[in-house]
Every structure is written in C-alpha cells, then in structure tokens.
Scaffold this motif. Structure first.
Motif, PDB file in Angstrom:
ATOM      1  N   ALA A 267      -8.156   4.408  -0.443  1.00 46.56           N
ATOM      2  CA  ALA A 267      -7.621   4.961  -1.692  1.00 46.56           C
ATOM      3  C   ALA A 267      -7.004   6.337  -1.479  1.00 46.56           C
ATOM      4  N   SER A 268      -7.495   7.078  -0.491  1.00 47.46           N
ATOM      5  CA  SER A 268      -6.961   8.416  -0.246  1.00 47.46           C
ATOM      6  C   SER A 268      -5.650   8.404   0.541  1.00 47.46           C
ATOM      7  N   ASP A 269      -5.233   7.239   1.020  1.00 55.08           N
ATOM      8  CA  ASP A 269      -4.026   7.145   1.845  1.00 55.08           C
ATOM      9  C   ASP A 269      -2.759   6.854   1.056  1.00 55.08           C
ATOM     10  N   TRP A 270      -2.862   6.741  -0.251  1.00 54.52           N
ATOM     11  CA  TRP A 270      -1.676   6.465  -1.052  1.00 54.52           C
ATOM     12  C   TRP A 270      -1.914   6.947  -2.478  1.00 54.52           C
ATOM     13  N   THR A 271      -0.829   7.066  -3.226  1.00 54.79           N
ATOM     14  CA  THR A 271      -0.903   7.479  -4.626  1.00 54.79           C
ATOM     15  C   THR A 271      -0.325   6.377  -5.499  1.00 54.79           C
ATOM     16  N   ALA A 272      -1.159   5.824  -6.362  1.00 61.88           N
ATOM     17  CA  ALA A 272      -0.694   4.754  -7.248  1.00 61.88           C
ATOM     18  C   ALA A 272       0.274   5.305  -8.283  1.00 61.88           C
TER      19      ALA A 272
ATOM     20  N   GLU B  64       1.087   0.021 -24.679  1.00 62.60           N
ATOM     21  CA  GLU B  64       0.892   0.465 -26.047  1.00 62.60           C
ATOM     22  C   GLU B  64       0.580  -0.735 -26.947  1.00 62.60           C
ATOM     23  N   ASP B  65       0.441  -0.490 -28.249  1.00 59.60           N
ATOM     24  CA  ASP B  65       0.050  -1.542 -29.189  1.00 59.60           C
ATOM     25  C   ASP B  65       1.045  -2.700 -29.190  1.00 59.60           C
ATOM     26  N   GLY B  66       0.508  -3.914 -29.328  1.00 61.22           N
ATOM     27  CA  GLY B  66       1.335  -5.086 -29.578  1.00 61.22           C
ATOM     28  C   GLY B  66       2.165  -5.574 -28.414  1.00 61.22           C
ATOM     29  N   VAL B  67       1.784  -5.249 -27.196  1.00 59.91           N
ATOM     30  CA  VAL B  67       2.542  -5.682 -26.018  1.00 59.91           C
ATOM     31  C   VAL B  67       2.144  -7.108 -25.635  1.00 59.91           C
ATOM     32  N   PHE B  68       3.150  -7.904 -25.258  1.00 70.57           N
ATOM     33  CA  PHE B  68       2.925  -9.266 -24.756  1.00 70.57           C
ATOM     34  C   PHE B  68       3.240  -9.293 -23.266  1.00 70.57           C
ATOM     35  N   VAL B  69       2.286  -9.811 -22.475  1.00 70.81           N
ATOM     36  CA  VAL B  69       2.474  -9.972 -21.031  1.00 70.81           C
ATOM     37  C   VAL B  69       2.298 -11.456 -20.714  1.00 70.81           C
ATOM     38  N   GLY B  70       3.351 -12.095 -20.248  1.00 68.67           N
ATOM     39  CA  GLY B  70       3.338 -13.533 -20.046  1.00 68.67           C
ATOM     40  C   GLY B  70       2.539 -13.969 -18.828  1.00 68.67           C
ATOM     41  N   PRO B  71       2.399 -15.295 -18.664  1.00 68.73           N
ATOM     42  CA  PRO B  71       1.619 -15.830 -17.551  1.00 68.73           C
ATOM     43  C   PRO B  71       2.173 -15.386 -16.198  1.00 68.73           C
ATOM     44  N   ALA B  72       1.270 -14.995 -15.302  1.00 71.26           N
ATOM     45  CA  ALA B  72       1.586 -14.664 -13.911  1.00 71.26           C
ATOM     46  C   ALA B  72       2.517 -13.473 -13.754  1.00 71.26           C
ATOM     47  N   VAL B  73       2.629 -12.636 -14.767  1.00 77.33           N
ATOM     48  CA  VAL B  73       3.379 -11.386 -14.637  1.00 77.33           C
ATOM     49  C   VAL B  73       2.633 -10.455 -13.677  1.00 77.33           C
ATOM     50  N   VAL B  74       3.373  -9.649 -12.931  1.00 73.24           N
ATOM     51  CA  VAL B  74       2.770  -8.647 -12.050  1.00 73.24           C
ATOM     52  C   VAL B  74       3.334  -7.273 -12.392  1.00 73.24           C
ATOM     53  N   LEU B  75       2.445  -6.323 -12.683  1.00 74.04           N
ATOM     54  CA  LEU B  75       2.805  -4.915 -12.822  1.00 74.04           C
ATOM     55  C   LEU B  75       2.337  -4.220 -11.550  1.00 74.04           C
ATOM     56  N   THR B  76       3.275  -3.774 -10.705  1.00 69.39           N
ATOM     57  CA  THR B  76       2.898  -3.216  -9.414  1.00 69.39           C
ATOM     58  C   THR B  76       2.495  -1.752  -9.537  1.00 69.39           C
ATOM     59  N   ASN B  77       2.040  -1.179  -8.414  1.00 62.72           N
ATOM     60  CA  ASN B  77       1.664   0.237  -8.427  1.00 62.72           C
ATOM     61  C   ASN B  77       1.920   0.948  -7.103  1.00 62.72           C
ATOM     62  N   ASP B  78       2.625   0.323  -6.179  1.00 60.99           N
ATOM     63  CA  ASP B  78       2.853   0.922  -4.869  1.00 60.99           C
ATOM     64  C   ASP B  78       4.295   0.639  -4.455  1.00 60.99           C
ATOM     65  N   MET B  79       5.135   1.674  -4.364  1.00 62.48           N
ATOM     66  CA  MET B  79       6.542   1.474  -4.021  1.00 62.48           C
ATOM     67  C   MET B  79       6.747   1.063  -2.573  1.00 62.48           C
ATOM     68  N   TYR B  80       5.865   1.513  -1.686  1.00 63.45           N
ATOM     69  CA  TYR B  80       6.027   1.243  -0.250  1.00 63.45           C
ATOM     70  C   TYR B  80       4.701   0.730   0.312  1.00 63.45           C
ATOM     71  N   PRO B  81       4.334  -0.500  -0.012  1.00 65.68           N
ATOM     72  CA  PRO B  81       2.998  -0.985   0.349  1.00 65.68           C
ATOM     73  C   PRO B  81       2.830  -1.248   1.847  1.00 65.68           C
ATOM     74  N   ARG B  82       1.676  -0.890   2.340  1.00 67.62           N
ATOM     75  CA  ARG B  82       1.240  -1.213   3.699  1.00 67.62           C
ATOM     76  C   ARG B  82      -0.258  -1.506   3.647  1.00 67.62           C
ATOM     77  N   ALA B  83      -0.709  -2.418   4.496  1.00 69.68           N
ATOM     78  CA  ALA B  83      -2.141  -2.666   4.626  1.00 69.68           C
ATOM     79  C   ALA B  83      -2.807  -1.609   5.488  1.00 69.68           C
ATOM     80  N   VAL B  84      -2.006  -1.018   6.432  1.00 65.76           N
ATOM     81  CA  VAL B  84      -2.579  -0.094   7.401  1.00 65.76           C
ATOM     82  C   VAL B  84      -1.740   1.173   7.493  1.00 65.76           C
ATOM     83  N   ASN B  85      -2.344   2.204   8.081  1.00 69.75           N
ATOM     84  CA  ASN B  85      -1.647   3.437   8.421  1.00 69.75           C
ATOM     85  C   ASN B  85      -0.888   3.237   9.737  1.00 69.75           C
ATOM     86  N   PRO B  86      -0.032   4.199  10.122  1.00 70.84           N
ATOM     87  CA  PRO B  86       0.702   4.050  11.386  1.00 70.84           C
ATOM     88  C   PRO B  86      -0.183   3.837  12.611  1.00 70.84           C
ATOM     89  N   ASP B  87      -1.445   4.307  12.557  1.00 74.45           N
ATOM     90  CA  ASP B  87      -2.350   4.099  13.697  1.00 74.45           C
ATOM     91  C   ASP B  87      -3.129   2.792  13.588  1.00 74.45           C
TER      92      ASP B  87
END
Length: 201
Positions: A105-110, A76-99
C-alpha cells in the motif's frame, strides 16, 4: 414520511464490521463491503459487487451484480452502476516494484472516480481514474471513460466521447430551436460553452 427499516444483508455477503450500511439498504448474496466503506440509506448492492475500503455511496444508489468500486471512489445520491462496471484507482498498475518485490500500500497512491448525483454507468463500462462523471450523465454500456464527463452528457465508445445530452429521466434530449427538450418530462435546456444548463423558461 415512513421510517426506514434496518438494512437487509444476505447471509453470504461479507460486510466488514468497520463499514457503515444505511437504513433501508439491501445487500445481496456474495457482495463484499470493505472496511470504512459507507453505503448510504436505501442503496441496493447487487450479487458479487465489491465496495473497496473507504468508498463512499450516497443515498439510493444502485450497484448492480459484479460491479467493482475501488477506493477512493465517491458516488453521490442516486447513482446507478451497471453490471460488471469497473471503477479503477491506479493509472500505472504494477504487481511489483522495479526490484521485483511485491508492491504494498505504501508503494502507490490510489486515485479515485467521482460520480455526481443521478448519473448512470452502463454495463461493463470501465471508468479510468482519476475522472469525474457529471450530474445526470449517462455512460453507455461497454464505454471506456478516460476523461471528465460533463453534466447531462451521453457518452459512448472507447475512449468515450459525447454524442448527445440526456435529461434527468435518462432519455436523450431532442433539439428544438436553440434548446434541447426531454421527450418524457418536457424539461428544457440550453447548451452554453459545451455545457448544458436548465432553461429559465
């Protein structure tokens, strides 16, 4: 009121043609703003910052150098985000599927981070989605935020915990009887059920 100028975008910045950058905004060297992102008027996007697809920034936000704002973050308006902050979007990240096929993009929900008006996120903090940072809250440098933060809360540590309250000027509030007072502005607040409210007097 003076008319805002066209945004200033460094030649080395990578701004997708489908992104919208508001009047008076400043985008520094090597920043990347992805498709369908919206950067509000008078925002400042620091060197090397990353604004993901569809991320939304309100007016007069400041995103410092090398911060990473992954979709679908909302500021929203007036937000400060400091250097090297990370806002994530995946609670259970994986590079690959079980196979062992690459995830697409269709294999997960941000899931996103929402940062309310006037809040500040200190350098190198990590905000683990999905969470909401309340209005005028202050997240200390290096904190790891894993749950919602109330309005005006001052939080530190990993995982982050509240250690006090801050006013709109950003200074820690000081207790005075049944109220909390800003030493810089004189704003007065009351704590009600673990939340801070502006005092009526």
């Amino acid at each position: 009121m003076s008319k805002l100028a066209e945004p200033r975008i460094a030649a080395s910045a990578d701004v997708d043609g489908r992104a919208r950058v508001g009047l008076g905004a400043l985008v520094w060297h090597l920043a990347q703003i992805r498709e369908d992102a919206v950067v509000g008027p008078e925002c400042v996007i620091g060197r090397g910052a990353y604004i993901g697809p569809g991320v939304r920034l309100g007016a007069r936000c400041k995103v410092q150098n090398h911060a990473l704002l992954y979709e679908p973050a909302i500021l929203e308006d007036g937000v400060f985000v400091g250097p090297a902050v990370v806002l994530t979007n995946d609670m259970y990240p994986r590079a690959v599927n079980p196979d062992l096929t690459l995830k697409s993009a269709s294999d997960w929900t941000a899931v996103g981070v929402t940062i309310r008006e006037g809040a500040s996120i200190g350098a190198r903090a990590v905000v683990v989605a999905p969470v909401t940072i309340g209005r005028w809250a202050l997240i200390a440098a290096g904190a790891v935020v894993t749950k919602d933060v109330p309005d005006h809360a001052l939080v530190v540590g990993a995982p982050a915990r509240r250690i006090g309250w801050v006013g709109t000027a950003g200074s820690p509030l000081e207790p005075e009887g049944a109220e909390w007072v800003c030493p810089r502005t004189g704003e007065r607040y009351r704590e009600v059920d673990g939340r801070l409210q502006r005092s009526s007097v």
